[in-house]
Design an enzyme around this catalytic site. Structure first.
Site, PDB file in Angstrom:
ATOM      1  N   PHE A 118      -3.110 -15.823   2.472  1.00 37.73           N
ATOM      2  CA  PHE A 118      -2.481 -14.647   1.878  1.00 37.73           C
ATOM      3  C   PHE A 118      -3.305 -13.432   2.271  1.00 37.73           C
ATOM      4  O   PHE A 118      -4.500 -13.375   2.001  1.00 37.73           O
ATOM      5  CB  PHE A 118      -2.420 -14.750   0.342  1.00 37.73           C
ATOM      6  CG  PHE A 118      -1.743 -13.546  -0.262  1.00 37.73           C
ATOM      7  CD1 PHE A 118      -0.358 -13.452  -0.296  1.00 37.73           C
ATOM      8  CD2 PHE A 118      -2.491 -12.472  -0.745  1.00 37.73           C
ATOM      9  CE1 PHE A 118       0.264 -12.317  -0.805  1.00 37.73           C
ATOM     10  CE2 PHE A 118      -1.870 -11.337  -1.262  1.00 37.73           C
ATOM     11  CZ  PHE A 118      -0.491 -11.271  -1.298  1.00 37.73           C
ATOM     12  N   ASP A 137     -11.212 -12.388   5.338  1.00 44.92           N
ATOM     13  CA  ASP A 137     -10.601 -11.709   4.195  1.00 44.92           C
ATOM     14  C   ASP A 137     -11.313 -12.198   2.940  1.00 44.92           C
ATOM     15  O   ASP A 137     -11.069 -13.309   2.468  1.00 44.92           O
ATOM     16  CB  ASP A 137      -9.097 -12.031   4.170  1.00 44.92           C
ATOM     17  CG  ASP A 137      -8.376 -11.400   2.984  1.00 44.92           C
ATOM     18  OD1 ASP A 137      -9.048 -11.034   2.005  1.00 44.92           O
ATOM     19  OD2 ASP A 137      -7.139 -11.301   3.050  1.00 44.92           O
ATOM     20  N   LYS A 160     -10.237  -6.137  -4.480  1.00 45.96           N
ATOM     21  CA  LYS A 160     -10.159  -6.549  -5.880  1.00 45.96           C
ATOM     22  C   LYS A 160     -11.333  -6.132  -6.787  1.00 45.96           C
ATOM     23  O   LYS A 160     -11.200  -5.206  -7.559  1.00 45.96           O
ATOM     24  CB  LYS A 160      -9.908  -8.047  -5.944  1.00 45.96           C
ATOM     25  CG  LYS A 160      -8.494  -8.369  -5.409  1.00 45.96           C
ATOM     26  CD  LYS A 160      -8.032  -9.734  -5.800  1.00 45.96           C
ATOM     27  CE  LYS A 160      -6.532  -9.880  -5.679  1.00 45.96           C
ATOM     28  NZ  LYS A 160      -6.038 -10.272  -4.345  1.00 45.96           N
TER      29      LYS A 160
HETATM   30  C1  LIG Z   1      -5.066  -9.864  -3.371  1.00 45.20           C
HETATM   31  C2  LIG Z   1      -5.322 -10.203  -1.965  1.00 45.20           C
HETATM   32  C3  LIG Z   1      -4.885  -9.369  -0.914  1.00 45.20           C
HETATM   33  C4  LIG Z   1      -4.039  -8.150  -1.150  1.00 45.20           C
HETATM   34  O1  LIG Z   1      -4.676  -7.182  -1.936  1.00 45.20           O
HETATM   35  P1  LIG Z   1      -3.808  -5.989  -2.582  1.00 45.20           P
HETATM   36  O2  LIG Z   1      -4.853  -5.129  -3.242  1.00 45.20           O
HETATM   37  O3  LIG Z   1      -2.854  -6.607  -3.550  1.00 45.20           O
HETATM   38  O4  LIG Z   1      -3.114  -5.301  -1.476  1.00 45.20           O
HETATM   39  C5  LIG Z   1      -5.207  -9.739   0.373  1.00 45.20           C
HETATM   40  N1  LIG Z   1      -5.927 -10.846   0.626  1.00 45.20           N
HETATM   41  C6  LIG Z   1      -6.370 -11.647  -0.353  1.00 45.20           C
HETATM   42  C7  LIG Z   1      -7.162 -12.860  -0.003  1.00 45.20           C
HETATM   43  C8  LIG Z   1      -6.061 -11.375  -1.674  1.00 45.20           C
HETATM   44  O5  LIG Z   1      -6.463 -12.206  -2.644  1.00 45.20           O
END
Ligand SMILES: *Cc1c(COP(=O)(O)O)cnc(C)c1O
Length: 400
Positions: free
Chosen positions: A136, A221, A250
């Protein structure tokens, strides 16, 4: 103040785009690991706004930093220098592999910056990025395309080009997918939304080697698992590798919106003026909050405590798994991100389990249609972990 919860639900459902399945609670305040709803009911928060409020709700030091900065200067744009962003960039660089930072406002935007940087580095010949299935990476068009779960793509054709998805866990398959157009491999060290699924250490190290041999960039990520969540400042530190780019968001602002893309040596000078920008990126209030977050994470003993509490939570959940062998197949995760992987039959009732937990006073969620995901604040106490484990046990006993 009297709160009309029904009115808030009606306004929300009528006027806000219908993109979220929400719990019926109207949350009015929080403190540490606890949230209170409009009816005055208290909940133990083991979701932390999806790994965001790592230092707890209404953290007094963060609130003070935000108030102080908001009453001094909220915004001037990146046409000027400001102190909070400068300080944060230096802290992130000095405590990581990176040489430079780009500030954005969200995780998806941090990933967009990483994608643009990797393409700029590889273009014109090499501009494809390989990601993993189950991943994701966000909901903007490019990060949606990067996301290795087709359910997020449906209805949004044409999907932006330049991304391919490799089967999870299969280094040989990944190797075969690399070609002369590949510029980078992008992955999460532990898939959060994908069901709390860590990459095996040898797998991630193999991906690093593959990148080294093919002169590819490794983009990690760490939006969900960076910043202390795993018991180290960055998740990559557990794997004995050095990435070329990482993305954060986050927990960086403990709830203030902020994202960051950290670039290592190879790509630190790839962006030049005009290549990328964000009006709000590095906003003084968001970066002031993040500076306070970083100084807390870097306090002596803080991360070691997270690791210890993570082991404690793991032990508690493993004990529960032993009591419910047909319900929970596996407990996995790192530090204070833990998932209870449900059996097939239990997974069909995953949403019900989460609702029942909520009724019993615990906020958690169901990730990747496979795992109950627990993301307590990093400031959680042993007593709160005991309480949460008690609620999980009682809830499962009532359902299975
Ligand atoms: C939450 C998340 C995103 C997206 O972040 P947003 O602030 O919602 O755009 C991307 N990668 C990972 C692994 C995430 O947990």
């Amino acid at each position: 103040m009297q709160i009309n919860a029904d009115k808030i639900r009606e306004q929300t459902d009528r006027y806000i785009c219908n993109t979220y399945g929400r719990f019926p609670l109207v949350i009015v305040e929080g403190k540490g690991c606890r949230l209170k709803d409009a009816d005055g009911r208290e909940y133990l928060d083991f979701l932390s706004g999806i790994a965001v409020t790592s230092l707890g709700h209404a953290n007094p030091e963060i609130a003070a930093a935000v108030c102080r900065q908001a009453s001094t200067l909220i915004h001037v744009s990146n046409l000027f220098y400001t102190a909070p962003a400068a300080e944060l960039a230096e802290t992130l660089v000095k405590n990581s592999f990176a040489e430079r930072v780009f500030f954005a406002n969200s995780g998806a935007e941090a990933n967009e910056a990483a994608i643009k940087l990797a393409r700029k580095h590889g273009n014109p010949e090499r501009n494809e990025i390989i990601t993993l299935s189950g991943s994701f990476h966000g909901r903007t068009l490019a990060t949606m395309a990067a996301t290795g779960q087709t359910r997020f793509h449906q209805g949004f054709d044409p999907i932006p080009a330049g991304f391919r998805h490799a089967p999870f866990g299969d280094l040989d398959a990944l190797k075969k997918m690399v070609n002369k157009r590949t510029c980078a491999i992008m992955c999460e060290p532990l898939q959060g939304e994908g069901g709390v699924r860590p990459l095996a250490p040898g797998y991630l190290r193999g991906i690093r080697e593959l990148c080294d041999h093919g002169d590819l960039l490794l983009i990690l990520d760490e939006i969900q698992v960076g910043l202390g969540r795993t018991g180290r400042l960055f998740a990559y530190e557990h794997f004995d590798i050095v990435p070329d780019i990482i993305t954060l968001a986050k927990a960086l602002g403990n709830g203030m919106p902020i994202g960051a893309m950290l670039a290592g040596e190879k790509v630190a000078d790839t962006f030049v003026p005009g290549d990328h920008a964000s009006t709000f990126g590095g906003n003084p209030v968001a970066t002031a909050a993040a500076n306070r977050v970083m100084s807390t994470l870097l306090e002596d003993g803080f991360l070691a405590r997270v690791a210890t509490l993570g082991d404690y939570l793991d032990k508690k959940l493993t004990k529960i798994r032993q009591s419910f062998p047909g319900v929970i197949n596996e407990v996995r995760g790192m530090g204070l991100i833990r998932g209870m992987v449900l059996s097939r039959t239990a997974a069909d009732r995953g949403v019900d389990i989460v609702k029942q937990l909520l009724d019993n006073g615990l906020i958690a969620n169901f990730a990747g249609n496979t795992a109950l995901r627990l993301l307590p604040p990093l400031t959680v106490t042993r007593a709160e972990i005991d309480d949460a484990a008690g609620i999980i046990e009682k809830t499962l006993a009532g359902m299975f």
